[in-house]
Design a protein around this motif. Structure first.
Motif, PDB file in Angstrom:
ATOM      1  N   ALA A 187       0.822  -1.205   0.000  1.00 44.89           N
ATOM      2  CA  ALA A 187       0.000   0.000   0.000  1.00 44.89           C
ATOM      3  C   ALA A 187       0.857   1.256   0.000  1.00 44.89           C
ATOM      4  N   GLY A 188       0.342   2.296  -0.632  1.00 47.69           N
ATOM      5  CA  GLY A 188       1.018   3.590  -0.625  1.00 47.69           C
ATOM      6  C   GLY A 188       1.259   4.186  -1.991  1.00 47.69           C
ATOM      7  N   ARG A 189       1.134   3.388  -3.048  1.00 44.69           N
ATOM      8  CA  ARG A 189       1.323   3.913  -4.403  1.00 44.69           C
ATOM      9  C   ARG A 189       0.013   4.510  -4.931  1.00 44.69           C
ATOM     10  N   PRO A 190       0.096   5.363  -5.949  1.00 45.70           N
ATOM     11  CA  PRO A 190      -1.122   5.923  -6.548  1.00 45.70           C
ATOM     12  C   PRO A 190      -1.974   4.826  -7.186  1.00 45.70           C
ATOM     13  N   SER A 191      -3.281   4.976  -7.083  1.00 46.00           N
ATOM     14  CA  SER A 191      -4.211   4.013  -7.665  1.00 46.00           C
ATOM     15  C   SER A 191      -4.419   4.309  -9.153  1.00 46.00           C
ATOM     16  N   PHE A 192      -4.995   3.351  -9.853  1.00 39.61           N
ATOM     17  CA  PHE A 192      -5.217   3.463 -11.299  1.00 39.61           C
ATOM     18  C   PHE A 192      -5.983   4.754 -11.618  1.00 39.61           C
ATOM     19  N   GLY A 193      -7.083   4.990 -10.903  1.00 35.30           N
ATOM     20  CA  GLY A 193      -7.879   6.183 -11.164  1.00 35.30           C
ATOM     21  C   GLY A 193      -7.110   7.457 -10.929  1.00 35.30           C
ATOM     22  N   ALA A 194      -6.240   7.475  -9.917  1.00 33.55           N
ATOM     23  CA  ALA A 194      -5.429   8.655  -9.641  1.00 33.55           C
ATOM     24  C   ALA A 194      -4.413   8.889 -10.760  1.00 33.55           C
ATOM     25  N   TRP A 195      -3.791   7.798 -11.244  1.00 34.86           N
ATOM     26  CA  TRP A 195      -2.861   7.929 -12.372  1.00 34.86           C
ATOM     27  C   TRP A 195      -3.569   8.506 -13.596  1.00 34.86           C
ATOM     28  N   LEU A 196      -4.786   8.019 -13.836  1.00 39.53           N
ATOM     29  CA  LEU A 196      -5.516   8.482 -15.012  1.00 39.53           C
ATOM     30  C   LEU A 196      -5.890   9.962 -14.884  1.00 39.53           C
ATOM     31  N   LEU A 227      -6.755   2.091  -1.584  1.00 41.52           N
ATOM     32  CA  LEU A 227      -7.125   1.509  -2.882  1.00 41.52           C
ATOM     33  C   LEU A 227      -7.561   2.571  -3.879  1.00 41.52           C
ATOM     34  N   TRP A 228      -8.002   3.712  -3.400  1.00 38.60           N
ATOM     35  CA  TRP A 228      -8.366   4.819  -4.303  1.00 38.60           C
ATOM     36  C   TRP A 228      -7.573   6.082  -3.965  1.00 38.60           C
ATOM     37  N   GLY A 229      -6.460   5.910  -3.260  1.00 41.02           N
ATOM     38  CA  GLY A 229      -5.640   7.057  -2.899  1.00 41.02           C
ATOM     39  C   GLY A 229      -4.748   7.516  -4.032  1.00 41.02           C
ATOM     40  N   SER A 230      -4.116   8.665  -3.813  1.00 40.97           N
ATOM     41  CA  SER A 230      -3.226   9.232  -4.832  1.00 40.97           C
ATOM     42  C   SER A 230      -1.758   9.000  -4.506  1.00 40.97           C
ATOM     43  N   GLY A 231      -1.474   8.348  -3.348  1.00 38.78           N
ATOM     44  CA  GLY A 231      -0.080   8.067  -3.029  1.00 38.78           C
ATOM     45  C   GLY A 231       0.750   9.328  -2.971  1.00 38.78           C
ATOM     46  N   PHE A 232       1.827   9.353  -3.743  1.00 38.57           N
ATOM     47  CA  PHE A 232       2.739  10.487  -3.708  1.00 38.57           C
ATOM     48  C   PHE A 232       2.437  11.542  -4.777  1.00 38.57           C
ATOM     49  N   ILE A 233       1.442  11.311  -5.648  1.00 41.57           N
ATOM     50  CA  ILE A 233       1.084  12.361  -6.594  1.00 41.57           C
ATOM     51  C   ILE A 233       0.065  13.286  -5.925  1.00 41.57           C
ATOM     52  N   PRO A 234      -0.171  14.494  -6.439  1.00 33.44           N
ATOM     53  CA  PRO A 234      -1.030  15.458  -5.747  1.00 33.44           C
ATOM     54  C   PRO A 234      -2.381  14.876  -5.336  1.00 33.44           C
ATOM     55  N   SER A 235      -2.831  15.251  -4.154  1.00 27.97           N
ATOM     56  CA  SER A 235      -4.014  14.637  -3.550  1.00 27.97           C
ATOM     57  C   SER A 235      -5.306  14.955  -4.287  1.00 27.97           C
ATOM     58  N   LEU A 473       3.939   7.456 -18.711  1.00 28.16           N
ATOM     59  CA  LEU A 473       3.193   8.160 -17.664  1.00 28.16           C
ATOM     60  C   LEU A 473       3.893   7.859 -16.336  1.00 28.16           C
ATOM     61  N   THR A 474       4.757   8.773 -15.908  1.00 22.23           N
ATOM     62  CA  THR A 474       5.584   8.540 -14.728  1.00 22.23           C
ATOM     63  C   THR A 474       5.500   9.729 -13.771  1.00 22.23           C
ATOM     64  N   TYR A 475       5.955   9.478 -12.544  1.00 24.46           N
ATOM     65  CA  TYR A 475       6.045  10.542 -11.540  1.00 24.46           C
ATOM     66  C   TYR A 475       7.325  10.321 -10.751  1.00 24.46           C
ATOM     67  N   LYS A 476       8.157  11.360 -10.675  1.00 23.37           N
ATOM     68  CA  LYS A 476       9.421  11.234  -9.962  1.00 23.37           C
ATOM     69  C   LYS A 476       9.196  11.486  -8.475  1.00 23.37           C
ATOM     70  N   PHE A 477       9.591  10.507  -7.674  1.00 23.82           N
ATOM     71  CA  PHE A 477       9.406  10.593  -6.231  1.00 23.82           C
ATOM     72  C   PHE A 477      10.612   9.964  -5.545  1.00 23.82           C
ATOM     73  N   GLN A 478      11.232  10.737  -4.653  1.00 23.42           N
ATOM     74  CA  GLN A 478      12.404  10.282  -3.912  1.00 23.42           C
ATOM     75  C   GLN A 478      13.476   9.715  -4.830  1.00 23.42           C
ATOM     76  N   GLY A 479      13.708  10.411  -5.929  1.00 24.53           N
ATOM     77  CA  GLY A 479      14.808  10.071  -6.822  1.00 24.53           C
ATOM     78  C   GLY A 479      14.525   9.004  -7.853  1.00 24.53           C
ATOM     79  N   ARG A 480      13.306   8.454  -7.839  1.00 23.19           N
ATOM     80  CA  ARG A 480      12.981   7.408  -8.803  1.00 23.19           C
ATOM     81  C   ARG A 480      11.706   7.771  -9.545  1.00 23.19           C
ATOM     82  N   ARG A 481      11.648   7.405 -10.817  1.00 25.09           N
ATOM     83  CA  ARG A 481      10.426   7.618 -11.596  1.00 25.09           C
ATOM     84  C   ARG A 481       9.542   6.369 -11.482  1.00 25.09           C
TER      85      ARG A 481
END
Length: 497
Positions: A187-196, A227-235, A473-481
């Motif tokens: 748990a903790g990564r962005p969900s599919f809907g958040a990525w979209l 399960l429907w969170g945005s993780g490290f991408i904007p809330s 479709l990537t997001y850089k977080f803590q040095g990794r995409r």
């Protein structure tokens, strides 16, 4: 009356808008280390960062960070019908007559191949094969098999792409559901809907781009907000759960004595405070907070209209079955999903719990299919009648399948354990290869026989149909995409029309 903000007591004097005030540090007290670092960092580089942030935020608000799709999209939106608890593919879709012939005999070691079992059946001294108690028939041009528990879904066979060769890495529910929703078991990564939402942005400025609907009063494995969170991408990209209540979203209505004008005035002042902070501390979450407050204000009028099922004609209500008029049922949520799709909500996630049949399967699974079969089929038909199916992806399935052997001893009310090695899902609309069956399991229904489709393969294919290259479709977080498919996944051409 002065319009200044009284910083002594935190109150506004007057109602007219005020210009943000920039307070310089009191040099009589010297510069603190934190203040010095912050002010130094907000020089030319800080101004450039602020400008870049504002441009990206403005673009993301309308078109997402991609600006435009990578490839020509076949779909604009997704409706995911997630059957939490893992429905048995062997009792719904994947007809295996060999299990009837070998009913009660042991699962051959050559078939199992030393694969791990869960702790619930791994210590059994006997793992007897068990046949499905339900009958199967073929339907549609592709000859897909459906059990007699799914008459409505069988009737739309020519609109479906049935995948009989899904497999996953997870063997337990929590990691399994999380893997499907976020591309990882942790748990903790962005969900599919958040990525979209992040990639493609909003299609309707008055509604969230990602809505979650959970069938009311269903037991089973818990469903967490991750399960429907945005993780490290904007809330602002996280899913918004709608409740089965008079107010689908908490605090949607204004308190007694507060009208829309007063609410707007309050939000204007709050926005000025946030913008003042954003000017000195460029932080995407501050912008997300501004956006979320503004969306909440617009939702006060848009959500009551969108969720009012009384506007639907009787013949549409009849399609979804008798439960459609009861708020929070799967039928009501399916109809609501069509209404949200009609209003260009980008990702609509439905959850229906109760599919975890370790025991009592012959009596329990018909209850589940009675609740879901007609509404799911009606949703596909309703989307088509409204001209929405061609650009809406509909997904049906759970986190894994069930074993071909019995958990415990064989009885009239047997159960099946978790099985990640092969299971079934179906897709409809949005450029999928309708009227076909893709892949197959072995004659025991235990392993993949041909054309295996991993969870990451499915995610990559769905993104492709939405116009997105899953590797870009990537997001850089803590040095990794990071990306939804992590470092895996391939588009499956056989699933695409």
């Amino acid at each position: 009356m002065s319009n200044d903000f009284n910083r002594g007591n935190g109150n506004w004097k007057g109602d007219a808008p005020v210009e943000p005030l920039v307070q310089l540090p009191d040099e009589s007290h010297g510069w603190s280390r934190r203040s010095l670092l912050q002010k130094a960092g907000l020089g030319v580089g800080g101004l450039a960062l602020s400008e870049m942030l504002s441009r990206e935020t403005a673009r993301a608000a309308d078109h997402g960070v991609l600006g435009a799709p990578h490839v020509a999209p076949r779909a604009k939106r997704v409706i995911s019908l997630f059957m939490s608890g893992a429905p048995s593919h062997l009792d719904l879709f994947d007809y295996k007559p060999l299990l009837s012939e070998l009913h009660g005999q042991q699962l051959p070691d050559s078939v199992r191949g030393g694969q791990r079992l869960t702790g619930m059946s791994g210590n059994q001294s006997s793992i007897p094969l068990v046949a499905s108690p339900f009958s199967f028939t073929q339907h549609g041009a592709g000859g897909a098999w459906f059990s007699d528990l799914l008459p409505h879904t069988a009737s739309i066979a020519d609109k479906l792409c049935v995948i009989n060769s899904m497999f996953t890495e997870a063997i337990n529910h929590g990691p399994g559901v999380t893997f499907f929703q976020t591309g990882t078991q942790i748990a903790g990564r962005p969900s599919f809907g958040a990525w979209l939402s992040y990639g493609l942005g909003h299609s309707n400025a008055n509604l969230p781009s990602f809505v979650v609907l959970i069938t009311k009063d269903k037991g089973g494995q818990p469903l967490g907000a991750h399960l429907w969170g945005s993780g490290f991408i904007p809330s602002k990209h996280q899913g918004v759960p709608f409740r089965a209540a008079e107010d689908p979203v908490l605090y949607l209505r204004n308190p007694a004595g507060i009208d829309a004008g007063a609410r707007r005035k309050l939000l204007n002042r709050l926005k000025e405070l946030h913008e003042h902070k954003l000017a000195s501390t460029p932080d995407a979450e501050i912008q997300s907070r501004i956006d979320n407050y503004e969306m909440a204000f617009r939702m006060q009028s848009s959500i009551p209209e969108a969720t009012d099922l009384s506007q639907e004609p009787q013949h549409v209500l009849d399609m979804y079955g008798p439960d459609v008029t009861t708020p929070g049922t799967f039928a009501a949520n399916c109809l609501l999903a069509r209404r949200l799709a009609e209003r260009d909500v980008r990702f609509i996630q439905l959850y229906h719990q109760g599919w975890d049949h370790h025991g009592g399967l012959p009596k329990s699974i018909p209850v589940q299919t009675k609740e879901t079969d007609q509404p799911a089929a009606a949703l596909v038909q309703d989307l088509e009648q409204h001209g929405l199916l061609d650009d809406t992806l509909v997904i049906w399935g759970g986190e894994f399948g069930r074993t071909n052997y019995c958990q415990g001893k064989i009885s009239k009310n047997f159960g099946r354990d978790h099985h990640p090695r092969c299971f079934t899902m179906w897709l409809a609309g949005g450029g999928v290869n309708a009227g076909t069956c893709f892949g197959s399991s072995c004659e025991f229904g235990y392993n993949i026989a041909e054309n295996g489709v991993s969870v990451h393969d499915l995610q990559a294919t769905l993104l492709h149909l939405l116009g997105i290259d899953h590797e870009r479709l990537t997001y850089k977080f803590q040095g990794r995409r990071y990306r939804l498919t992590d470092v895996h996944g391939n588009v499956v051409p056989g699933l695409i029309a």
